[in-house]
Design an enzyme around this catalytic site. Sequence first.
Site, short mmCIF file in Angstrom:
data_model
loop_
_atom_site.label_atom_id
_atom_site.label_comp_id
_atom_site.label_asym_id
_atom_site.label_seq_id
_atom_site.Cartn_x
_atom_site.Cartn_y
_atom_site.Cartn_z
N SER A 6 0.85 -1.20 0.00
CA SER A 6 0.00 0.00 0.00
C SER A 6 0.88 1.24 0.00
O SER A 6 1.61 1.50 0.96
CB SER A 6 -0.90 0.01 1.24
OG SER A 6 -1.41 1.31 1.42
N HIS A 31 -0.91 -1.19 -4.51
CA HIS A 31 -2.21 -0.82 -3.95
C HIS A 31 -2.23 0.68 -3.68
O HIS A 31 -1.38 1.19 -2.94
CB HIS A 31 -2.43 -1.61 -2.66
CG HIS A 31 -3.76 -1.42 -2.02
ND1 HIS A 31 -4.89 -2.13 -2.40
CD2 HIS A 31 -4.16 -0.61 -1.01
CE1 HIS A 31 -5.92 -1.75 -1.65
NE2 HIS A 31 -5.49 -0.83 -0.79
N ASP A 33 -4.37 3.83 -2.26
CA ASP A 33 -5.49 4.18 -1.41
C ASP A 33 -5.94 5.62 -1.65
O ASP A 33 -5.25 6.57 -1.27
CB ASP A 33 -5.10 4.02 0.06
CG ASP A 33 -4.96 2.56 0.46
OD1 ASP A 33 -5.93 1.81 0.26
OD2 ASP A 33 -3.88 2.17 0.95
N MET A 35 -8.46 8.55 -0.81
CA MET A 35 -9.38 8.97 0.27
C MET A 35 -9.80 10.41 0.04
O MET A 35 -8.98 11.26 -0.30
CB MET A 35 -8.68 8.86 1.62
CG MET A 35 -8.11 7.48 1.91
SD MET A 35 -7.43 7.39 3.58
CE MET A 35 -6.59 5.80 3.50
N HIS A 64 -7.89 1.48 -4.68
CA HIS A 64 -8.90 1.31 -3.64
C HIS A 64 -9.54 2.67 -3.36
O HIS A 64 -8.92 3.53 -2.73
CB HIS A 64 -8.20 0.73 -2.38
CG HIS A 64 -9.08 0.59 -1.18
ND1 HIS A 64 -8.56 0.32 0.07
CD2 HIS A 64 -10.42 0.69 -1.01
CE1 HIS A 64 -9.54 0.26 0.95
NE2 HIS A 64 -10.69 0.49 0.31
N MET A 66 -11.75 5.03 -1.46
CA MET A 66 -12.49 5.30 -0.24
C MET A 66 -13.07 6.70 -0.41
O MET A 66 -12.64 7.67 0.21
CB MET A 66 -11.54 5.22 0.98
CG MET A 66 -11.18 3.79 1.35
SD MET A 66 -9.69 3.65 2.33
CE MET A 66 -8.48 3.59 1.01
N MET A 135 -12.07 -5.48 4.42
CA MET A 135 -11.25 -4.62 5.28
C MET A 135 -11.03 -5.32 6.62
O MET A 135 -11.97 -5.77 7.25
CB MET A 135 -11.94 -3.27 5.53
CG MET A 135 -12.05 -2.33 4.35
SD MET A 135 -10.50 -1.94 3.50
CE MET A 135 -9.50 -1.22 4.82
N GLY A 142 -3.20 3.90 7.78
CA GLY A 142 -2.32 2.74 7.84
C GLY A 142 -1.90 2.50 9.27
O GLY A 142 -2.19 3.31 10.17
N ASP A 173 -7.21 -6.23 3.59
CA ASP A 173 -6.51 -4.95 3.67
C ASP A 173 -6.55 -4.40 5.09
O ASP A 173 -7.62 -4.12 5.61
CB ASP A 173 -7.19 -3.97 2.69
CG ASP A 173 -6.48 -2.64 2.57
OD1 ASP A 173 -5.41 -2.45 3.18
OD2 ASP A 173 -7.00 -1.78 1.85
N GLY A 174 -5.34 -4.24 5.68
CA GLY A 174 -5.23 -3.59 6.98
C GLY A 174 -4.60 -4.46 8.04
O GLY A 174 -5.07 -5.56 8.33
N GLY A 175 -3.47 -3.98 8.55
CA GLY A 175 -2.82 -4.66 9.67
C GLY A 175 -2.17 -5.99 9.33
O GLY A 175 -1.94 -6.82 10.20
C1 DX5 Z 1 -6.55 1.70 5.08
C2 DX5 Z 1 -5.95 1.33 3.74
C3 DX5 Z 1 -4.90 0.25 3.80
C4 DX5 Z 1 -3.76 0.54 4.72
C5 DX5 Z 1 -2.87 -0.65 4.90
O1 DX5 Z 1 -7.62 2.55 4.86
O2 DX5 Z 1 -6.95 0.89 2.87
O3 DX5 Z 1 -4.45 -0.06 2.49
O4 DX5 Z 1 -3.02 1.61 4.30
O5 DX5 Z 1 -1.81 -0.28 5.73
P1 DX5 Z 1 -1.25 -1.22 6.89
O6 DX5 Z 1 -0.73 -2.44 6.21
O7 DX5 Z 1 -0.20 -0.40 7.53
O8 DX5 Z 1 -2.41 -1.52 7.79
ZN ZN Z 2 -6.46 -0.05 0.86
#
Ligand code: DX5
Ligand code: ZN
Length: 214
Positions: A6, A31, A33, A35, A64, A66, A135, A142, A173-175
């Site tokens: 990401s 990826h 993001d 927003m 992605h 958002m 998610m 992140g 996606d996430g963590g």
């Molecule tokens: C959150 C994003 C993710 C995020 C992933 O809204 O969609 O792509 O940045 O980052 P990590 O891997 O640090 O959780």
């Molecule tokens: Zn994402």
Amino acid sequence: MKIAPSLLSCDFSKMGEEIVRMDKAGADWMHLDVMDGHFVPNITFGAPVIKTVRKYTDKPFDVHLMISDPLKYADDFADAGADIITFHVECDSDIDKTIDKIRSRGVKTGLVIKPNTPASAVFPYLDKIDLVLVMTVEPGFGGQSFMADMLPKVKEIKDECKRRGIEMLVEADGGIGEATIEQAANAGIDVCVAGTAVFKAENAAEAIAKLQSY
Ligand code: DX5
Ligand code: ZN
């Protein structure tokens, strides 16, 4: 397991170089993001930025969105060079029209579900999408903690697709990092997004290879 770094965790002042670094480190997809500060409480970048960094790799751009109104901007992201555009089933746009618009541009499309949204929310659209993104954090930032309790959704989606004879990729996606990827792999995830775990690693190539090994 395919790994999609990401770019949210990259150094934005040298996004092109960061993409090259991830390409060389063995990333499967990039990826991105997007927003809008409305759908999520954070603002990142839009189609013009994606267009300028498109030339730094041939790897697929997994965009992605958002944003509240993906239908309004779908053409811009297709023009910018997205290979896959995912948007949230919780958005304000008409879902069918948005899927149709993206597909009409020859771009793969996927629906994203936030942690509080059940897997069944995407069932009406499974016949016309390529991917479901689950998610595993609240979207917006992140570096948050992986929500393992989201994983049962993967089986629900896969079971429903199998029942209908549909091929479907499921992305998480996430963590995601070394401590959590095994659970994601066991749950049947095909593609994992990783921001912090890859960009903040001392050796990105080693970090990606390790995650891909699951
Ligand atoms: C959150 C994003 C993710 C995020 C992933 O809204 O969609 O792509 O940045 O980052 P990590 O891997 O640090 O959780
Ligand atoms: Zn994402």
